[in-house]
Design a protein around this motif. Structure first.
Motif, PDB file in Angstrom:
ATOM      1  N   UNK A 216      44.220  45.804  41.314  1.00 19.28           N
ATOM      2  CA  UNK A 216      43.307  46.843  41.767  1.00 19.28           C
ATOM      3  C   UNK A 216      41.997  46.720  41.011  1.00 19.28           C
ATOM      4  N   UNK A 217      40.978  47.448  41.492  1.00 20.96           N
ATOM      5  CA  UNK A 217      39.696  47.459  40.796  1.00 20.96           C
ATOM      6  C   UNK A 217      38.857  46.231  41.073  1.00 20.96           C
ATOM      7  N   UNK A 218      37.975  45.896  40.132  1.00 25.54           N
ATOM      8  CA  UNK A 218      37.003  44.833  40.342  1.00 25.54           C
ATOM      9  C   UNK A 218      37.538  43.447  40.057  1.00 25.54           C
ATOM     10  N   UNK A 219      36.894  42.448  40.642  1.00 28.87           N
ATOM     11  CA  UNK A 219      37.163  41.023  40.450  1.00 28.87           C
ATOM     12  C   UNK A 219      38.635  40.656  40.613  1.00 28.87           C
ATOM     13  N   UNK A 220      39.258  41.048  41.721  1.00 27.03           N
ATOM     14  CA  UNK A 220      40.681  40.740  41.886  1.00 27.03           C
ATOM     15  C   UNK A 220      40.960  39.249  42.019  1.00 27.03           C
ATOM     16  N   UNK A 221      40.019  38.475  42.579  1.00 26.53           N
ATOM     17  CA  UNK A 221      40.276  37.038  42.696  1.00 26.53           C
ATOM     18  C   UNK A 221      40.295  36.382  41.313  1.00 26.53           C
ATOM     19  N   UNK A 222      39.432  36.833  40.429  1.00 26.51           N
ATOM     20  CA  UNK A 222      39.463  36.318  39.061  1.00 26.51           C
ATOM     21  C   UNK A 222      40.767  36.728  38.373  1.00 26.51           C
ATOM     22  N   UNK A 223      41.191  37.977  38.600  1.00 26.86           N
ATOM     23  CA  UNK A 223      42.474  38.420  38.042  1.00 26.86           C
ATOM     24  C   UNK A 223      43.619  37.557  38.570  1.00 26.86           C
ATOM     25  N   UNK A 265      39.482  30.678  45.935  1.00 23.72           N
ATOM     26  CA  UNK A 265      40.213  31.892  46.300  1.00 23.72           C
ATOM     27  C   UNK A 265      39.317  32.849  47.070  1.00 23.72           C
ATOM     28  N   UNK A 266      38.078  32.981  46.655  1.00 21.23           N
ATOM     29  CA  UNK A 266      37.148  33.847  47.374  1.00 21.23           C
ATOM     30  C   UNK A 266      36.916  33.346  48.798  1.00 21.23           C
ATOM     31  N   UNK A 267      36.758  32.028  48.938  1.00 21.53           N
ATOM     32  CA  UNK A 267      36.515  31.452  50.268  1.00 21.53           C
ATOM     33  C   UNK A 267      37.713  31.680  51.184  1.00 21.53           C
TER      34      UNK A 267
END
Length: 300
Positions: A216-223, A265-267
């Motif tokens: 949850x929250x910000x930057x989930x792909x980085x997580x 992952x973002x793509x």
């Protein structure tokens, strides 16, 4: 650029001119379906589709979605609703609503800088595949103005900072007014305040770029990348006071591997996000969702 109305869409609009959708939730007990069906028959309505679900058959909740046709619906629907409350709804302790299929829901789409979810909604709307009217797009950035206005849809740029958040939300509420039935957060990268959300209970749809409740929250792909996940996903849900904790409408996933970095992952995720959000919005505007506590029943 006007919305394209195809011959098949015109035929569908004609079919739906006398059609309505009934949504019911109530404590489960014998006789509900029989009572509703008998009532509609006695009022001259013809049931064309019915879907039902019982949550915990040993004494839980019952949910049903019915589509029916009623000739001269403009004149006859209001008396039918009044009779239904007295004859059926009170008896079974129902929460219920009826929506005319021909009356399209009006949407406001909120967006920040990423355009993929917004574009999917605009394309589906233009093709006639999204059974709604997009009344406006609201953004905290000016980036999408030219794109949106090419579809002849009003664009409202309302900047948001930490210091001006309350003022910005008040401006948003003034712009929206009573013009829309629901709000779609198409990668709108701001957290709405509880005061804003309370104006639209179960009518603000968000797309979160992870398979909730993970990340949850910000930057989930980085997580997700830091955890070395093998599946990433996206979740469309109704917005509540709890961050990314509202009733889930739709989710989807795709496999990834250790070779994929955060940008990969973002793509990959952008495609999942646009599909999941579009499905959720379509189901909402077609009255296919019932909310009970923090869960949804989706008749899709």
């Amino acid at each position: 650029m006007n919305r394209v109305i195809t011959p098949s869409q015109r035929k569908l609009d004609k079919q739906q001119s006398n059609r309505a959708r009934m949504l019911i939730s109530c404590p489960d007990q014998p006789g509900i379906v029989a009572a509703v069906s008998r009532f509609l028959h006695e009022h001259g309505a013809n049931i064309v589709q019915s879907d039902q679900y019982t949550m915990d058959p040993s004494g839980g909740m019952f949910f049903i979605r019915i589509e029916f046709d009623l000739n001269e619906i403009e004149r006859r629907l209001e008396p039918l609703e009044l009779d239904f409350q007295e004859v059926v709804a009170d008896k079974f302790q129902m929460e219920w609503s009826i929506h005319r299929a021909a009356v399209k829901k009006k949407l406001a789409v909120f967006v920040s800088k990423e355009d993929h979810c917004l574009l999917e909604l605009l394309w589906q709307w233009q093709a006639g595949d999204l059974d709604a009217d997009i009344e406006m797009v609201v953004s905290n950035h000016p980036d999408m103005k030219e794109l949106v206005e090419s579809f002849e849809i009003p664009y409202h740029h309302i900047p948001v900072t930490k210091e001006t958040k309350a003022e910005a939300e008040q401006k948003q509420l003034e712009v929206i007014g009573d013009k829309v039935d629901a709000i779609v957060l198409a990668r709108y990268m701001q957290i709405l305040s509880p005061k804003f959300v309370e104006h639209y209970p179960n009518r603000v749809i968000n797309i979160h770029h992870s398979f909730l409740p993970a990340f949850i929250g910000g930057k989930p792909y980085a997580q997700a990348h830091n955890r070395g996940v093998k599946i990433i996903g996206a979740t469309a849900h109704y917005v509540t006071e709890e961050l990314d904790g509202g009733p889930i409408i739709e989710q989807d996933v795709q496999r990834v591997s250790h070779r994929d970095n955060v940008e990969d992952l973002k793509r990959i995720g952008r495609h999942i996000e646009r599909v999941v959000l579009a499905r959720a919005v379509a189901w909402h505007v077609e009255d296919r969702i019932l909310v009970h506590n923090n869960k949804t029943v989706v008749f899709n």
